[in-house]
Enzyme design. Sequence first.
Site, PDB file in Angstrom:
ATOM      1  N   ARG A 141     -24.118 -15.934   0.785  1.00 48.84           N
ATOM      2  CA  ARG A 141     -23.873 -17.325   0.410  1.00 48.84           C
ATOM      3  C   ARG A 141     -22.954 -17.440  -0.803  1.00 48.84           C
ATOM      4  NH1 ARG A 141     -28.611 -20.436   2.823  1.00 48.84           N
ATOM      5  NH2 ARG A 141     -27.980 -22.281   1.688  1.00 48.84           N
ATOM      6  N   TYR A 144     -19.559 -19.414  -1.122  1.00 50.53           N
ATOM      7  CA  TYR A 144     -19.704 -20.860  -1.272  1.00 50.53           C
ATOM      8  C   TYR A 144     -20.259 -21.195  -2.656  1.00 50.53           C
ATOM      9  CZ  TYR A 144     -21.226 -25.641  -0.040  1.00 50.53           C
ATOM     10  OH  TYR A 144     -21.416 -26.995   0.010  1.00 50.53           O
ATOM     11  N   ASP A 145     -21.392 -20.553  -3.009  1.00 51.20           N
ATOM     12  CA  ASP A 145     -22.074 -20.913  -4.256  1.00 51.20           C
ATOM     13  C   ASP A 145     -21.190 -20.618  -5.474  1.00 51.20           C
ATOM     14  OD1 ASP A 145     -23.984 -21.014  -2.279  1.00 51.20           O
ATOM     15  OD2 ASP A 145     -25.501 -19.885  -3.362  1.00 51.20           O
ATOM     16  N   ASN A 173     -28.687 -31.721   0.157  1.00 50.11           N
ATOM     17  CA  ASN A 173     -28.599 -31.828   1.633  1.00 50.11           C
ATOM     18  C   ASN A 173     -28.470 -33.264   2.128  1.00 50.11           C
ATOM     19  OD1 ASN A 173     -30.193 -29.348   0.857  1.00 50.11           O
ATOM     20  ND2 ASN A 173     -29.802 -28.920   3.018  1.00 50.11           N
ATOM     21  N   ASN A 189     -28.804 -29.320  13.993  1.00 48.39           N
ATOM     22  CA  ASN A 189     -29.368 -28.334  14.920  1.00 48.39           C
ATOM     23  C   ASN A 189     -30.621 -28.871  15.602  1.00 48.39           C
ATOM     24  OD1 ASN A 189     -27.609 -26.220  14.669  1.00 48.39           O
ATOM     25  ND2 ASN A 189     -29.124 -24.755  13.962  1.00 48.39           N
ATOM     26  N   ASP A 272     -31.842 -17.512   1.394  1.00 49.78           N
ATOM     27  CA  ASP A 272     -32.145 -18.900   1.766  1.00 49.78           C
ATOM     28  C   ASP A 272     -33.084 -19.485   0.689  1.00 49.78           C
ATOM     29  OD1 ASP A 272     -32.030 -20.400   4.737  1.00 49.78           O
ATOM     30  OD2 ASP A 272     -33.655 -21.087   3.452  1.00 49.78           O
ATOM     31  N   GLN A 275     -37.067 -23.595  -2.033  1.00 49.76           N
ATOM     32  CA  GLN A 275     -37.384 -25.014  -2.242  1.00 49.76           C
ATOM     33  C   GLN A 275     -36.190 -25.703  -2.896  1.00 49.76           C
ATOM     34  OE1 GLN A 275     -40.769 -25.190  -4.877  1.00 49.76           O
ATOM     35  NE2 GLN A 275     -39.723 -24.102  -6.506  1.00 49.76           N
TER      36      GLN A 275
HETATM   37  P1  NAD Z   1     -17.521 -30.758   6.538  1.00 52.77           P
HETATM   38  O1  NAD Z   1     -17.395 -29.325   6.914  1.00 52.77           O
HETATM   39  O2  NAD Z   1     -17.858 -31.739   7.597  1.00 52.77           O
HETATM   40  O3  NAD Z   1     -16.220 -31.274   5.800  1.00 52.77           O
HETATM   41  C1  NAD Z   1     -15.342 -30.449   5.077  1.00 52.77           C
HETATM   42  C2  NAD Z   1     -13.921 -30.854   5.418  1.00 52.77           C
HETATM   43  O4  NAD Z   1     -13.018 -30.059   4.652  1.00 52.77           O
HETATM   44  C3  NAD Z   1     -13.579 -30.624   6.887  1.00 52.77           C
HETATM   45  O5  NAD Z   1     -12.947 -31.748   7.430  1.00 52.77           O
HETATM   46  C4  NAD Z   1     -12.658 -29.419   6.850  1.00 52.77           C
HETATM   47  O6  NAD Z   1     -11.754 -29.374   7.938  1.00 52.77           O
HETATM   48  C5  NAD Z   1     -11.985 -29.608   5.512  1.00 52.77           C
HETATM   49  N1  NAD Z   1     -11.438 -28.374   4.941  1.00 52.77           N
HETATM   50  C6  NAD Z   1     -12.035 -27.161   4.850  1.00 52.77           C
HETATM   51  N2  NAD Z   1     -11.220 -26.278   4.266  1.00 52.77           N
HETATM   52  C7  NAD Z   1     -10.076 -26.958   3.955  1.00 52.77           C
HETATM   53  C8  NAD Z   1      -8.850 -26.587   3.353  1.00 52.77           C
HETATM   54  N3  NAD Z   1      -8.633 -25.339   2.907  1.00 52.77           N
HETATM   55  N4  NAD Z   1      -7.890 -27.534   3.222  1.00 52.77           N
HETATM   56  C9  NAD Z   1      -8.086 -28.797   3.666  1.00 52.77           C
HETATM   57  N5  NAD Z   1      -9.226 -29.201   4.250  1.00 52.77           N
HETATM   58  C10 NAD Z   1     -10.210 -28.287   4.394  1.00 52.77           C
HETATM   59  O7  NAD Z   1     -18.637 -30.795   5.383  1.00 52.77           O
HETATM   60  P2  NAD Z   1     -19.269 -32.041   4.602  1.00 52.77           P
HETATM   61  O8  NAD Z   1     -20.730 -31.973   4.783  1.00 52.77           O
HETATM   62  O9  NAD Z   1     -18.549 -33.283   4.921  1.00 52.77           O
HETATM   63  O10 NAD Z   1     -18.985 -31.611   3.094  1.00 52.77           O
HETATM   64  C11 NAD Z   1     -17.948 -32.206   2.324  1.00 52.77           C
HETATM   65  C12 NAD Z   1     -18.018 -31.685   0.903  1.00 52.77           C
HETATM   66  O11 NAD Z   1     -19.284 -31.999   0.327  1.00 52.77           O
HETATM   67  C13 NAD Z   1     -17.856 -30.164   0.813  1.00 52.77           C
HETATM   68  O12 NAD Z   1     -17.079 -29.874  -0.329  1.00 52.77           O
HETATM   69  C14 NAD Z   1     -19.270 -29.686   0.622  1.00 52.77           C
HETATM   70  O13 NAD Z   1     -19.307 -28.480  -0.092  1.00 52.77           O
HETATM   71  C15 NAD Z   1     -19.889 -30.821  -0.157  1.00 52.77           C
HETATM   72  N6  NAD Z   1     -21.354 -30.853   0.046  1.00 52.77           N
HETATM   73  C16 NAD Z   1     -21.885 -31.334   1.209  1.00 52.77           C
HETATM   74  C17 NAD Z   1     -23.262 -31.314   1.372  1.00 52.77           C
HETATM   75  C18 NAD Z   1     -23.929 -31.857   2.608  1.00 52.77           C
HETATM   76  O14 NAD Z   1     -25.158 -31.792   2.702  1.00 52.77           O
HETATM   77  N7  NAD Z   1     -23.241 -32.433   3.565  1.00 52.77           N
HETATM   78  C19 NAD Z   1     -24.089 -30.794   0.365  1.00 52.77           C
HETATM   79  C20 NAD Z   1     -23.492 -30.286  -0.785  1.00 52.77           C
HETATM   80  C21 NAD Z   1     -22.121 -30.340  -0.949  1.00 52.77           C
HETATM   81  N1  UDP Z   2     -32.813 -23.904   9.200  1.00 47.78           N
HETATM   82  C1  UDP Z   2     -33.720 -23.713  10.232  1.00 47.78           C
HETATM   83  N2  UDP Z   2     -33.263 -23.797  11.510  1.00 47.78           N
HETATM   84  C2  UDP Z   2     -31.977 -24.085  11.829  1.00 47.78           C
HETATM   85  C3  UDP Z   2     -31.043 -24.298  10.774  1.00 47.78           C
HETATM   86  C4  UDP Z   2     -31.510 -24.178   9.468  1.00 47.78           C
HETATM   87  O1  UDP Z   2     -34.900 -23.459  10.001  1.00 47.78           O
HETATM   88  O2  UDP Z   2     -31.664 -24.153  13.027  1.00 47.78           O
HETATM   89  C5  UDP Z   2     -33.299 -23.840   7.815  1.00 47.78           C
HETATM   90  C6  UDP Z   2     -32.474 -22.934   6.894  1.00 47.78           C
HETATM   91  O3  UDP Z   2     -32.937 -21.595   6.956  1.00 47.78           O
HETATM   92  C7  UDP Z   2     -32.767 -23.577   5.539  1.00 47.78           C
HETATM   93  C8  UDP Z   2     -32.904 -25.068   5.858  1.00 47.78           C
HETATM   94  O4  UDP Z   2     -33.182 -25.131   7.261  1.00 47.78           O
HETATM   95  O5  UDP Z   2     -33.996 -23.099   5.015  1.00 47.78           O
HETATM   96  C9  UDP Z   2     -31.664 -25.873   5.557  1.00 47.78           C
HETATM   97  O6  UDP Z   2     -30.552 -25.225   6.157  1.00 47.78           O
HETATM   98  P1  UDP Z   2     -29.078 -25.838   6.138  1.00 47.78           P
HETATM   99  O7  UDP Z   2     -28.194 -24.791   6.698  1.00 47.78           O
HETATM  100  O8  UDP Z   2     -29.088 -27.175   6.763  1.00 47.78           O
HETATM  101  O9  UDP Z   2     -28.772 -26.089   4.603  1.00 47.78           O
HETATM  102  P2  UDP Z   2     -28.916 -25.212   3.268  1.00 47.78           P
HETATM  103  O10 UDP Z   2     -29.681 -23.954   3.534  1.00 47.78           O
HETATM  104  O11 UDP Z   2     -27.516 -24.955   2.859  1.00 47.78           O
HETATM  105  O12 UDP Z   2     -29.666 -26.117   2.380  1.00 47.78           O
END
Ligand code: NAD
Ligand code: UDP
Length: 315
Positions: A141, A144-145, A173, A189, A272, A275
Site C-alpha cells: 500500500r 499510495y500512502d 472512505n 464490490n 489492511d 479500524q
Molecule cells: P477514481 O479512481 O475514481 O478517480 C481518480 C481519477 O484520476 C480517475 O479519473 C483517473 O483516471 C485519474 N487519474 C489517475 N492517474 C492520473 C494521472 N496520472 N493523470 C491524470 N489523471 C489521472 O478515485 P476517486 O475515489 O474518485 O478518488 C479521487 C481522489 O480522492 C484520489 O486522489 C483519491 O486518492 C482521493 N481519495 C478518495 C477516497 C475515496 O474513498 N473515494 C478516499 C481517500 C482519498
Molecule cells: N474488503 C472486503 N471485501 C472486498 C473488498 C474489500 O472485505 O471485496 C475489505 C478490505 O479488506 C478492507 C475494507 O473492506 O478491510 C475496505 O476496503 P477498500 O478497498 O474499500 O478500502 P480501504 O482498505 O482502502 O479503506
Amino acid sequence: MAKVLVTGGAGFLGSHLCERLVEQGNDVLCVDNYFTGGRANIAHLIGNPRFEMMRHDVTFPLYVEVDTIYNLACPASPIHYQFDPVQTTKTSVHGAINMLGLAKRVKAKILQASTSEVYGDPEIHPQPEAYWGRVNPIGLRSCYDEGKRCAETLFFDYRRQHGLRIKVVRIFNTYGPRMHPNDGRVVSNFIVQALRGDDITIYGDGSQTRSFCYVDDLIEAMIRTMNTPDDFAGPINIGNPREFTIRELAEEVIALTGSRSRLVFMPLPSDDPRQRQPDISLARTVLDWTPRIELRSGLEKTIAYFRGEMRAAAE
Ligand code: NAD
Ligand code: UDP
C-alpha cells in the site's frame, strides 16, 4: 465565478465535484488520463458551455490559466493503485509538483485530495489531524500512502517557501454512484456481488472497521474547505464518523438488495488497516459541516445506480 481546474475530474469523486462546480456557475476544466475514470462519468456535462475536458497525465507539466485547482488525480482503489505502483507514486508526487508549479505561476488557490491512508494502520482511534500515523514505507500500500504523504509535504513546503494558498483534505472512505464496478473497493464490490447473486467476499473475518461517507456530503465539505480563509490550510479530515464492521456492511447490503448471496471469507490483504474512523471536530468547527446522509440511504441510492448500470449493460 472562478475558473476551476479539477484533475482526476472524470473519476468517481471528480465527476461529482465537476458537476457541483458547474451548477454553481463556475467554468470548469476537467483534466484526466482516463486510467480509472472515464468519459461516461462526465458525459452529461459535455456540451455545457461552462465545462471543458482535457486528456492529460498530471505527471507531465500542464500550462493552463485558472484561478482555483482541485488536485484529485490518482487511482484510489487498492487494485488500481497497486497495478502500476511506480506510476501511482509518480502521479501523487510528480502530479503534486506539477500542479503546485502551475498554482505558483498563475497564483491559484490549490486543494489536495489527501487520504485517511496517511494514518496507515492507526494506533489512535478515532484519528485526529494531529496524529502522524503508522504507515509501512515498503509494503504493497506504500505507493499510495507514502505518495499521498509526500504530496502533503510538498503542499506545506510550497506554502512555507512560496506563500501558496493551499488546502489539504484527508478523505475517509467515500462511496456513491459512479464508483467503478470493478475497482475492488468494498462498497462497490459488495453491491455488485449482491445484485449478481455472487458470493460476497469478506477479507479476513470482517471485524475490521471503516466509516463510510456518501459522496454528496464529501463534495459539500470539499468545496467549503476551498472557500475557507486563506490562512486556513488544513489538513482537515472529511468523512462520516459512523463506524461499521465490514461484516455489518455486507449484511446491510444483502438486506437492502434482498439478495440470496452468501458471505465467503478470504485472506486479509497485507497492511489492511484494522479500524478507521475520522475525528471530524475540526470540520464541524471550521466548515460548519457534518455529514447528513446515513449509510442506509446512501447505500439505497448507490444500489439504484448499479441496478441501472447493470440493466443498461444487459440491453
Ligand atoms: P477514481 O479512481 O475514481 O478517480 C481518480 C481519477 O484520476 C480517475 O479519473 C483517473 O483516471 C485519474 N487519474 C489517475 N492517474 C492520473 C494521472 N496520472 N493523470 C491524470 N489523471 C489521472 O478515485 P476517486 O475515489 O474518485 O478518488 C479521487 C481522489 O480522492 C484520489 O486522489 C483519491 O486518492 C482521493 N481519495 C478518495 C477516497 C475515496 O474513498 N473515494 C478516499 C481517500 C482519498
Ligand atoms: N474488503 C472486503 N471485501 C472486498 C473488498 C474489500 O472485505 O471485496 C475489505 C478490505 O479488506 C478492507 C475494507 O473492506 O478491510 C475496505 O476496503 P477498500 O478497498 O474499500 O478500502 P480501504 O482498505 O482502502 O479503506
